[in-house]
Design a protein around this motif. Structure first.
Motif, mmCIF file in Angstrom:
data_model
loop_
_atom_site.group_PDB
_atom_site.id
_atom_site.type_symbol
_atom_site.label_atom_id
_atom_site.label_comp_id
_atom_site.label_asym_id
_atom_site.label_seq_id
_atom_site.Cartn_x
_atom_site.Cartn_y
_atom_site.Cartn_z
ATOM 1 N N GLU A 57 3.467 3.451 -5.354
ATOM 2 C CA GLU A 57 2.616 4.364 -6.128
ATOM 3 C C GLU A 57 1.165 3.904 -6.049
ATOM 4 O O GLU A 57 0.240 4.725 -5.903
ATOM 5 C CB GLU A 57 3.076 4.431 -7.578
ATOM 6 C CG GLU A 57 2.462 5.571 -8.367
ATOM 7 C CD GLU A 57 2.889 6.943 -7.862
ATOM 8 O OE1 GLU A 57 2.003 7.796 -7.644
ATOM 9 O OE2 GLU A 57 4.107 7.164 -7.665
ATOM 10 N N ALA A 58 0.961 2.599 -6.139
ATOM 11 C CA ALA A 58 -0.387 2.056 -6.019
ATOM 12 C C ALA A 58 -0.949 2.319 -4.623
ATOM 13 O O ALA A 58 -2.149 2.589 -4.466
ATOM 14 C CB ALA A 58 -0.381 0.555 -6.308
ATOM 15 N N ALA A 59 -0.085 2.264 -3.607
ATOM 16 C CA ALA A 59 -0.528 2.549 -2.240
ATOM 17 C C ALA A 59 -0.960 4.000 -2.098
ATOM 18 O O ALA A 59 -2.012 4.303 -1.508
ATOM 19 C CB ALA A 59 0.598 2.232 -1.253
ATOM 20 N N LEU A 60 -0.168 4.915 -2.642
ATOM 21 C CA LEU A 60 -0.537 6.335 -2.587
ATOM 22 C C LEU A 60 -1.841 6.591 -3.335
ATOM 23 O O LEU A 60 -2.705 7.331 -2.879
ATOM 24 C CB LEU A 60 0.595 7.184 -3.168
ATOM 25 C CG LEU A 60 1.870 7.268 -2.328
ATOM 26 C CD1 LEU A 60 3.009 7.899 -3.140
ATOM 27 C CD2 LEU A 60 1.629 8.074 -1.052
ATOM 28 N N GLY A 141 3.797 -5.122 -6.845
ATOM 29 C CA GLY A 141 3.413 -4.041 -7.731
ATOM 30 C C GLY A 141 1.974 -3.628 -7.479
ATOM 31 O O GLY A 141 1.485 -3.669 -6.352
ATOM 32 N N ILE A 142 1.267 -3.256 -8.545
ATOM 33 C CA ILE A 142 -0.101 -2.754 -8.344
ATOM 34 C C ILE A 142 -1.040 -3.817 -7.786
ATOM 35 O O ILE A 142 -2.043 -3.491 -7.167
ATOM 36 C CB ILE A 142 -0.688 -2.154 -9.640
ATOM 37 C CG1 ILE A 142 -0.829 -3.210 -10.738
ATOM 38 C CG2 ILE A 142 0.147 -0.977 -10.103
ATOM 39 C CD1 ILE A 142 -1.583 -2.704 -11.957
ATOM 40 N N THR A 143 -0.707 -5.091 -7.970
ATOM 41 C CA THR A 143 -1.556 -6.158 -7.452
ATOM 42 C C THR A 143 -1.654 -6.105 -5.933
ATOM 43 O O THR A 143 -2.678 -6.514 -5.353
ATOM 44 C CB THR A 143 -1.009 -7.533 -7.893
ATOM 45 O OG1 THR A 143 -0.923 -7.559 -9.319
ATOM 46 C CG2 THR A 143 -1.911 -8.661 -7.429
ATOM 47 N N MET A 187 -4.043 5.020 -13.434
ATOM 48 C CA MET A 187 -3.223 5.849 -14.328
ATOM 49 C C MET A 187 -2.597 5.013 -15.432
ATOM 50 O O MET A 187 -2.122 3.909 -15.190
ATOM 51 C CB MET A 187 -2.127 6.567 -13.530
ATOM 52 C CG MET A 187 -2.659 7.556 -12.523
ATOM 53 S SD MET A 187 -1.336 8.512 -11.718
ATOM 54 C CE MET A 187 -0.564 7.253 -10.698
ATOM 55 N N LYS A 188 -2.600 5.584 -16.617
ATOM 56 C CA LYS A 188 -2.053 4.898 -17.790
ATOM 57 C C LYS A 188 -1.011 5.793 -18.466
ATOM 58 O O LYS A 188 -0.882 6.976 -18.147
ATOM 59 C CB LYS A 188 -3.175 4.581 -18.787
ATOM 60 C CG LYS A 188 -4.343 3.790 -18.205
ATOM 61 C CD LYS A 188 -3.940 2.404 -17.758
ATOM 62 C CE LYS A 188 -5.146 1.582 -17.298
ATOM 63 N NZ LYS A 188 -5.672 2.056 -16.009
ATOM 64 N N ARG A 194 4.581 11.279 -14.633
ATOM 65 C CA ARG A 194 4.344 12.713 -14.438
ATOM 66 C C ARG A 194 3.941 13.024 -12.991
ATOM 67 O O ARG A 194 4.330 14.059 -12.446
ATOM 68 C CB ARG A 194 3.269 13.207 -15.423
ATOM 69 C CG ARG A 194 3.771 13.232 -16.855
ATOM 70 C CD ARG A 194 2.740 13.768 -17.827
ATOM 71 N NE ARG A 194 3.272 13.770 -19.181
ATOM 72 C CZ ARG A 194 4.033 14.717 -19.691
ATOM 73 N NH1 ARG A 194 4.360 15.757 -18.954
ATOM 74 N NH2 ARG A 194 4.478 14.632 -20.924
ATOM 75 N N ILE A 195 3.184 12.130 -12.384
ATOM 76 C CA ILE A 195 2.825 12.314 -10.973
ATOM 77 C C ILE A 195 4.087 12.292 -10.112
ATOM 78 O O ILE A 195 4.251 13.100 -9.186
ATOM 79 C CB ILE A 195 1.842 11.211 -10.524
ATOM 80 C CG1 ILE A 195 0.455 11.445 -11.143
ATOM 81 C CG2 ILE A 195 1.748 11.146 -9.002
ATOM 82 C CD1 ILE A 195 -0.274 12.648 -10.598
#
Length: 223
Positions: A57-60, A141-143, A187-188, A194-195
């Motif tokens: 998700e972070a990549a997208l 993850g997002i890191t 995003m929080k 939802r995405i």
């Protein structure tokens, strides 16, 4: 469970969409659930919060053009996986789009050599598609999005849980996506979930298919 939270977002959301046919929503778990959903030609949504689907998700969010999952060489399970075929598919798409290739792999805290050793089958697929250059980064993850530039990249996550489930669903014939409920850099709250729901609903309605949300591991409360 997170997978139920994702499913619970759908009823209110679909009220604002003009649809020809609402998809049937299913929830299941593990690579075996993804395999069964794939056999039914469903849109298969892999939820592996820690960390595979959160990394993707972070990549997208950071501009990746396409994301995949694949099983590592050590994957052993009750259903077939084919990381070589996924590597070839991803490689051909990257060449067609002129995109870079980024591999997200495990172990998280090992060396790049350790990570490369875990995805030999995927690399054979990439090589068969003519891909010789790629980057490899850990599944954090997002890191992970702070370690590499995902913009204009095709990203493949070779991981034991989410990667194997994605691979199983894809190998069985499903149209496979990922989703997470974890926060990203931009995003929080419920935005990431939802995405993911939006992505799955839009694709399922365009294709006239049902959806299965798959908790990558039934042993993970986060999923």
């Amino acid at each position: 469970m997170v997978i139920l939270e994702l499913c619970n977002l759908i009823p209110n959301y679909v009220r604002v969409i003009v649809v020809k046919r609402l998809p049937v929503i299913n929830c299941c778990s593990d690579a075996s659930g993804a395999w069964q959903a794939g056999l039914q030609q469903q849109v298969v949504v892999i939820v592996d919060v820690i960390d595979m689907s959160t990394t993707l998700e972070a990549a997208l969010e950071a501009g990746a053009l396409k994301v995949y999952g694949a099983g590592p060489d050590s994957a052993r399970g009750p259903v077939p996986v084919n990381p070589l075929a996924i590597g070839r598919k991803a490689g051909l798409e990257a060449k067609k789009m002129g995109a870079s290739v980024i591999i997200v792999a495990e172990p998280r805290w090992g060396s790049d050599e350790d990570r490369l050793n875990s995805c030999g089958k995927l690399l054979k697929g990439l090589h068969s598609a003519g891909i010789k250059n790629y980057q490899i980064v850990p599944n954090l993850g997002i890191t992970t999005a702070k370690l590499v530039d995902f913009q204009y990249a095709v990203v493949i996550a070779v991981t034991n849980s989410g990667g194997v489930a994605f691979d199983a669903g894809w190998t069985a014939g499903g149209t496979v996506l990922t989703a997470t409920v974890a926060r990203t850099w931009k995003m929080k709250g419920t935005q990431p979930a939802r995405i993911g729901v939006d992505r799955a609903l839009t694709l399922a309605m365009n294709l006239g298919k049902d959806i299965s949300f798959v908790a990558a591991s039934s042993n993970s409360q986060e999923d």
